[in-house]
Design an enzyme around this catalytic site. Structure first.
Site, PDB file in Angstrom:
ATOM      1  CG  ASN A 161      -1.727   1.210   1.404  1.00 17.57           C
ATOM      2  OD1 ASN A 161      -1.880   1.989   0.457  1.00 17.57           O
ATOM      3  ND2 ASN A 161      -2.282   1.412   2.590  1.00 17.57           N
ATOM      4  CD1 TRP A 162       3.215   1.045  -3.079  1.00 12.61           C
ATOM      5  CD2 TRP A 162       3.302   2.381  -4.868  1.00 12.61           C
ATOM      6  NE1 TRP A 162       3.852   0.350  -4.073  1.00 12.61           N
ATOM      7  CE2 TRP A 162       3.910   1.163  -5.190  1.00 12.61           C
ATOM      8  CE3 TRP A 162       3.222   3.380  -5.833  1.00 12.61           C
ATOM      9  CZ2 TRP A 162       4.466   0.909  -6.438  1.00 12.61           C
ATOM     10  CZ3 TRP A 162       3.767   3.128  -7.090  1.00 12.61           C
ATOM     11  CH2 TRP A 162       4.382   1.902  -7.382  1.00 12.61           C
ATOM     12  CE  LYS A 163       0.132   3.476   4.728  1.00 14.62           C
ATOM     13  NZ  LYS A 163      -0.004   3.599   6.153  1.00 14.62           N
ATOM     14  CG  HIS A 169      -5.938   1.689   5.245  1.00 16.45           C
ATOM     15  ND1 HIS A 169      -5.474   2.651   6.106  1.00 16.45           N
ATOM     16  CD2 HIS A 169      -4.894   0.853   5.026  1.00 16.45           C
ATOM     17  CE1 HIS A 169      -4.196   2.403   6.392  1.00 16.45           C
ATOM     18  NE2 HIS A 169      -3.825   1.307   5.745  1.00 16.45           N
ATOM     19  CD  GLU A 200      -3.050   5.439   6.703  1.00 19.41           C
ATOM     20  OE1 GLU A 200      -3.036   5.497   5.472  1.00 19.41           O
ATOM     21  OE2 GLU A 200      -2.119   4.932   7.370  1.00 19.41           O
ATOM     22  CD  GLU A 230      -3.543  -2.742   7.411  1.00 17.36           C
ATOM     23  OE1 GLU A 230      -2.392  -2.859   7.019  1.00 17.36           O
ATOM     24  OE2 GLU A 230      -4.286  -1.794   7.091  1.00 17.36           O
ATOM     25  N   GLY A 255       2.324   2.157  10.701  1.00 14.69           N
ATOM     26  CA  GLY A 255       3.233   3.287  10.519  1.00 14.69           C
ATOM     27  C   GLY A 255       3.942   3.728  11.790  1.00 14.69           C
ATOM     28  CB  SER A 263       5.262  -1.805  11.908  1.00 12.42           C
ATOM     29  OG  SER A 263       4.785  -0.496  12.160  1.00 12.42           O
ATOM     30  N   GLY A 284       2.849  -1.155   4.322  1.00  5.43           N
ATOM     31  CA  GLY A 284       2.820   0.265   3.979  1.00  5.43           C
ATOM     32  C   GLY A 284       4.235   0.755   3.705  1.00  5.43           C
ATOM     33  N   GLY A 285       4.847   1.372   4.702  1.00  2.00           N
ATOM     34  CA  GLY A 285       6.158   2.010   4.556  1.00  2.00           C
ATOM     35  C   GLY A 285       7.197   1.174   3.814  1.00  2.00           C
TER      36      GLY A 285
HETATM   37  C1  PEP Z   1      -0.802   0.054   6.030  1.00  2.00           C
HETATM   38  O1  PEP Z   1      -0.886   1.222   5.717  1.00  2.00           O
HETATM   39  O2  PEP Z   1      -1.680  -0.710   5.653  1.00  2.00           O
HETATM   40  C2  PEP Z   1       0.358  -0.368   6.821  1.00  2.00           C
HETATM   41  C3  PEP Z   1       0.309  -1.555   7.336  1.00  2.00           C
HETATM   42  O3  PEP Z   1       1.403   0.516   6.978  1.00  2.00           O
HETATM   43  P1  PEP Z   1       2.835   0.213   7.652  1.00  2.00           P
HETATM   44  O4  PEP Z   1       3.361  -1.078   7.067  1.00  2.00           O
HETATM   45  O5  PEP Z   1       3.684   1.381   7.295  1.00  2.00           O
HETATM   46  O6  PEP Z   1       2.612   0.087   9.118  1.00  2.00           O
END
Ligand code: PEP
Length: 249
Positions: free
Chosen positions: A9-11, A94, A96, A165, A171, A211, A232-233
């Site tokens: 997930n590049w956001k 999600h 966010e 999640e 994040g 994470s 994500g990251g």
């Molecule tokens: C996400 O945004 O779905 C996520 C899991 O982010 P991160 O891996 O950065 O925690």
């Protein structure tokens, strides 16, 4: 045997050149073909990604969709438009979107319906906040999210993917203990069995997100009920993303 999914997930990150470069780095590298890989770039790079991913097994995902069919919804993108662009999967719910953009369970339920009815696979994201976890109410909370998010939804096997999640792990660098993540994924599978039957539950992929990085991927992904990762990251760095895909190699 459920095929593991590694999803990125590049956001709202990267520019057009960085996006192209990241896709090229991934598609031109050796990676474990026993894994299903999905990338979720921002809307504006979906077309570029679709062209780049032609002739590869990497699937294309969108980070969001509109709950309505079509019409006067300025700034929105419909499930039909995504499907026509070659999108395979869409993220719904999600954290966010739930917290920053105030999407409630009713909106999320409509988005799930839109995605499925238009032939997209839906990745329904669930997870509790830190306060809820500290009060030990996380199972009740996630059960509610499932019941409301999937209310009156008729999903066929393979159309629905779940991502557990925990919000406090997204994040933040704080990963959920793999044993706790496994317990929650099993709990979610049991809820799916009650809603859709045992076969559906056994065949549905349930991912962990929060994470995930190369250092913790193996311990999480070896768990029986964790069928992949929503990253994500670490998905913005091709080496890290590939190391997560290749966690067994
Ligand atoms: C996400 O945004 O779905 C996520 C899991 O982010 P991160 O891996 O950065 O925690």
């Amino acid at each position: 045997m459920r095929k593991k999914i590694i999803a990125g997930n590049w956001k709202m990150n990267l520019d057009i050149n960085e996006s192209k470069q990241l896709i090229e780095n991934i598609k031109n590298s050796e990676f474990d073909k026993d894994k299903e890989v999905i990338i979720f770039p921002p809307y504006v790079f979906l077309q570029l990604a679709e062209e780049e991913l032609k002739d590869t097994d990497i699937r294309l995902g969108a980070q969001n969709l509109c709950q309505y069919d079509d019409g006067a919804y300025t700034g929105e993108v419909s499930a039909k438009m995504l499907k026509a662009l070659g999108v395979d999967s869409v993220l719904v719910g999600h954290s966010e979107r739930r917290t920053i953009f105030s999407e409630n369970d009713q909106v999320i339920n409509t988005k799930v319906k839109q995605g499925l009815e238009n032939g997209l696979r839906v990745v329904l994201c669930l997870g509790e906040s830190e306060d809820i976890r500290e009060e030990a109410k996380h199972e009740d909370f996630v059960r509610e999210q499932i019941l409301k998010g999937l209310d009156k939804i008729e999903a066929k096997i393979g159309q629905l993917i779940i991502a557990y999640e925990p919000i406090w792990a997204i994040g933040t660098g704080k990963t959920c203990d793999p044993k706790d993540a496994e317990k929650m994924c099993k709990f979610i599978r049991d809820q799916l069995a009650s809603l859709y039957g045992q076969e559906f539950a056994e065949k549905t992929r349930i991912l962990y997100g929060g994470s995930v990085k190369p250092e913790n991927a193996k311990e999480l992904l070896e768990k029986e009920n964790i069928d992949g990762a929503l990253v994500g990251g670490a998905s913005l760095d091709s080496k890290k993303f590939l190391d997560i895909i290749n966690y067994e190699v």
